[in-house]
Write an enzyme that holds these catalytic residues in place. Structure first.
Site, PDB file in Angstrom:
ATOM      1  N   THR A   2       3.646   1.512  -0.291  1.00 48.87           N
ATOM      2  CA  THR A   2       3.525   2.847   0.301  1.00 48.87           C
ATOM      3  C   THR A   2       4.590   3.717  -0.350  1.00 48.87           C
ATOM      4  OG1 THR A   2       5.142   2.342   2.007  1.00 48.87           O
ATOM      5  CG2 THR A   2       2.828   1.937   2.559  1.00 48.87           C
TER       6      THR A   2
ATOM      7  N   VAL B  71      12.365  -3.684   0.292  1.00 50.79           N
ATOM      8  CA  VAL B  71      13.042  -2.384   0.242  1.00 50.79           C
ATOM      9  C   VAL B  71      12.756  -1.723  -1.110  1.00 50.79           C
ATOM     10  CG1 VAL B  71      15.243  -1.178   0.384  1.00 50.79           C
ATOM     11  CG2 VAL B  71      14.851  -3.228   1.787  1.00 50.79           C
ATOM     12  N   LYS B  72      12.138  -0.543  -1.027  1.00 52.75           N
ATOM     13  CA  LYS B  72      11.740   0.164  -2.249  1.00 52.75           C
ATOM     14  C   LYS B  72      12.798   1.211  -2.587  1.00 52.75           C
ATOM     15  CE  LYS B  72       7.384   2.047  -4.013  1.00 52.75           C
ATOM     16  NZ  LYS B  72       6.149   2.744  -3.606  1.00 52.75           N
ATOM     17  N   LEU B  73      13.327   1.116  -3.800  1.00 51.07           N
ATOM     18  CA  LEU B  73      14.472   1.943  -4.208  1.00 51.07           C
ATOM     19  C   LEU B  73      14.130   2.740  -5.463  1.00 51.07           C
ATOM     20  CD1 LEU B  73      16.857  -1.099  -3.936  1.00 51.07           C
ATOM     21  CD2 LEU B  73      17.026   0.914  -2.440  1.00 51.07           C
TER      22      LEU B  73
END
Ligand code: E4P
Length: 217
Positions: free
Chosen positions: A27, A86-88
């Site tokens: 997402t 965790v999208k960084l």
């Protein structure tokens, strides 16, 4: 090759999950906004709802762009559900945060990758996934699939364990070309995934089989 669906639409996620071929979900804030999911509380609940539908990894993107903010937000996201990744963003503080989370055993997805050099940094920071956006490169007359090939070559040279997550996939041929190159994962819309089902000879062959069956019964 893992198949992720790139959406925050729960009905589409359910449909892909029901096909039995879904390995995860990606997402981003734009996809959340598209579904009308706004406000921190609703967004966090939506991630949990997605995790409760799928069996695999669900990427949840931080909004902070400084290291401390990313760590705080990422830890809260990771605590939501064991499936959260965790999208960084691919910026200096994002790489620092990636190293921080990988040292702690928390899964990460470094996003907005547009060059092989960025992909190399993400791998060195221990990213679980690294997302090159192939469709957006194609949009500006740059070879998105060529980037996937270059990254695959570099990662193979050194045995990096970071998974190449081909993102910004727009259509079925993107999926097939990424599979030929050897991308570990692709994330794309439901339409691209369902596009793989289609072949006119399958449809006409099935129609013929059913018609012949009816003749004899
Ligand atoms: C990946 O994680 C992103 O959400 C996504 O693939 C972006 O795709 P787009 O270029 O179609 O917005």
């Amino acid at each position: 090759m893992k198949f992720f669906i790139d959406t925050a639409n729960l009905e589409q996620i359910k449909e892909a999950q029901a096909l039995g071929i879904l390995d995860g979900v990606t997402t981003n804030p734009s996809l959340m906004a598209k579904e009308g999911i706004t406000g921190a509380k609703n967004i966090l609940q939506h991630y949990v709802d997605i995790c409760n539908i799928v069996d695999g990894d669900v990427s949840a993107e931080v909004i902070a762009i400084d290291f401390e903010g990313m760590v705080k937000e990422g830890e809260a996201l990771a605590a939501l559900h064991p499936q959260i990744v965790v999208k960084l963003p691919m910026i200096a503080d994002g790489i620092k945060a990636c190293k921080y989370f990988s040292d702690k055993g928390i899964k990460t997805n470094v996003t907005l990758v547009f060059s092989a050099g960025q992909a190399l940094l993400a791998a060195k920071a221990g990213a679980t996934y690294m997302s090159p956006f192939i469709g957006r490169l194609d949009d500006i007359s740059t070879d998105g699939l060529g980037l996937i090939s270059d990254i695959k070559h570099i990662y193979d040279n050194y045995g990096f364990e970071t998974q190449i997550l081909a993102a910004s996939v727009r259509h079925t041929m993107h999926i097939m070309d990424c599979a030929k190159i050897g991308a570990d994962v692709m994330t794309g819309p439901l339409s691209a995934i369902k596009g793989l089902l289609k072949h006119p000879l399958t449809d006409s062959g099935l129609a013929q089989f059913l018609a012949d069956y009816k003749k004899g019964n």
